[in-house]
Scaffold this active site. Structure first.
Site, PDB file in Angstrom:
ATOM      1  N   LEU A 121       0.826  -1.215   0.000  1.00 47.27           N
ATOM      2  CA  LEU A 121       0.000   0.000   0.000  1.00 47.27           C
ATOM      3  C   LEU A 121       0.863   1.269   0.000  1.00 47.27           C
ATOM      4  O   LEU A 121       1.789   1.395   0.801  1.00 47.27           O
ATOM      5  CB  LEU A 121      -0.883  -0.001   1.259  1.00 47.27           C
ATOM      6  CG  LEU A 121      -1.879   1.158   1.376  1.00 47.27           C
ATOM      7  CD1 LEU A 121      -3.012   0.998   0.373  1.00 47.27           C
ATOM      8  CD2 LEU A 121      -2.435   1.239   2.792  1.00 47.27           C
ATOM      9  N   HIS A 122       0.557   2.188  -0.912  1.00 49.11           N
ATOM     10  CA  HIS A 122       1.289   3.463  -0.934  1.00 49.11           C
ATOM     11  C   HIS A 122       0.362   4.570  -1.416  1.00 49.11           C
ATOM     12  O   HIS A 122      -0.404   4.392  -2.355  1.00 49.11           O
ATOM     13  CB  HIS A 122       2.555   3.372  -1.786  1.00 49.11           C
ATOM     14  CG  HIS A 122       2.338   2.871  -3.185  1.00 49.11           C
ATOM     15  ND1 HIS A 122       2.066   1.537  -3.469  1.00 49.11           N
ATOM     16  CD2 HIS A 122       2.351   3.510  -4.375  1.00 49.11           C
ATOM     17  CE1 HIS A 122       1.925   1.390  -4.774  1.00 49.11           C
ATOM     18  NE2 HIS A 122       2.086   2.577  -5.347  1.00 49.11           N
ATOM     19  N   LEU A 123       0.459   5.691  -0.738  1.00 48.31           N
ATOM     20  CA  LEU A 123      -0.361   6.854  -1.066  1.00 48.31           C
ATOM     21  C   LEU A 123       0.445   7.773  -1.980  1.00 48.31           C
ATOM     22  O   LEU A 123       1.523   8.244  -1.598  1.00 48.31           O
ATOM     23  CB  LEU A 123      -0.748   7.595   0.228  1.00 48.31           C
ATOM     24  CG  LEU A 123      -1.609   8.848   0.065  1.00 48.31           C
ATOM     25  CD1 LEU A 123      -2.977   8.490  -0.502  1.00 48.31           C
ATOM     26  CD2 LEU A 123      -1.764   9.565   1.401  1.00 48.31           C
TER      27      LEU A 123
END
Ligand SMILES: [Zn+2]
Length: 165
Positions: A121-123
């Site tokens: 997960l990465h924003l």
């Protein structure tokens, strides 16, 4: 090399073609400082790392990701969610100060049909500028990348360390 009148970006093409570092997860590799991975890390908080994107969609493109390997935003604990939101706001303040963008696109790509190439997960925090080229130029990788993501790392690191932000 020129394609459609714009500069081609060979390093990104090599990446898309599959010339990726031989690690199971590139973001976990950054967390453990694996020497096989080029890290553009700017800052670490208790549960997150913040990195410049090696292949920025626009100048100042940053990624915030949890230190532990999760693949969906719903896996974050309440404490992690709070920290992430705080870090996101702080990142916008710092990017405003350093890059003066005219807007932002912020988001996750989750699941195999989202266009995501990294499961961890990465924003994405992508500054947008009034005169930049359109989305099609970005996704077809024919636009000129005007920013060297390494160039501003020292200034970014200094701003994140400063207590005023
Ligand atoms: Zn991972």
């Amino acid at each position: 090399m020129k394609i459609n009148g714009n500069l081609f970006v060979p390093s990104k093409i090599a990446y898309v073609r599959g010339d990726k570092p031989a690690v199971e997860c590139i973001l976990c590799a950054i967390i453990i400082k694996d020497p096989r991975v080029k890290s553009l890390e700017v800052f670490r908080s208790a549960h997150f790392s913040l990195c410049a994107n090696l292949y920025p969609y626009s100048p100042g493109h940053l990624l915030i990701f949890p230190k532990r390997h999760v693949e969906d935003v719903r896996e974050l604990t309440l404490a992690e969610s709070r920290e992430l939101f705080h870090l996101e706001k702080r990142t916008l303040d710092i990017l405003d100060k350093l890059y003066h963008p005219h807007g932002y696109n912020i988001g996750y790509n989750i699941g195999e049909w989202s266009g995501n190439s990294i499961k961890h997960l990465h924003l994405h925090i992508v500054p947008r500028y009034r005169n930049e080229l359109g989305f099609v130029d970005i996704i077809t990788e024919t636009r000129i990348i005007v920013d060297d993501p390494v160039k501003n790392l020292p200034r970014l690191r200094k701003l994140f360390k400063a207590k005023t932000f």
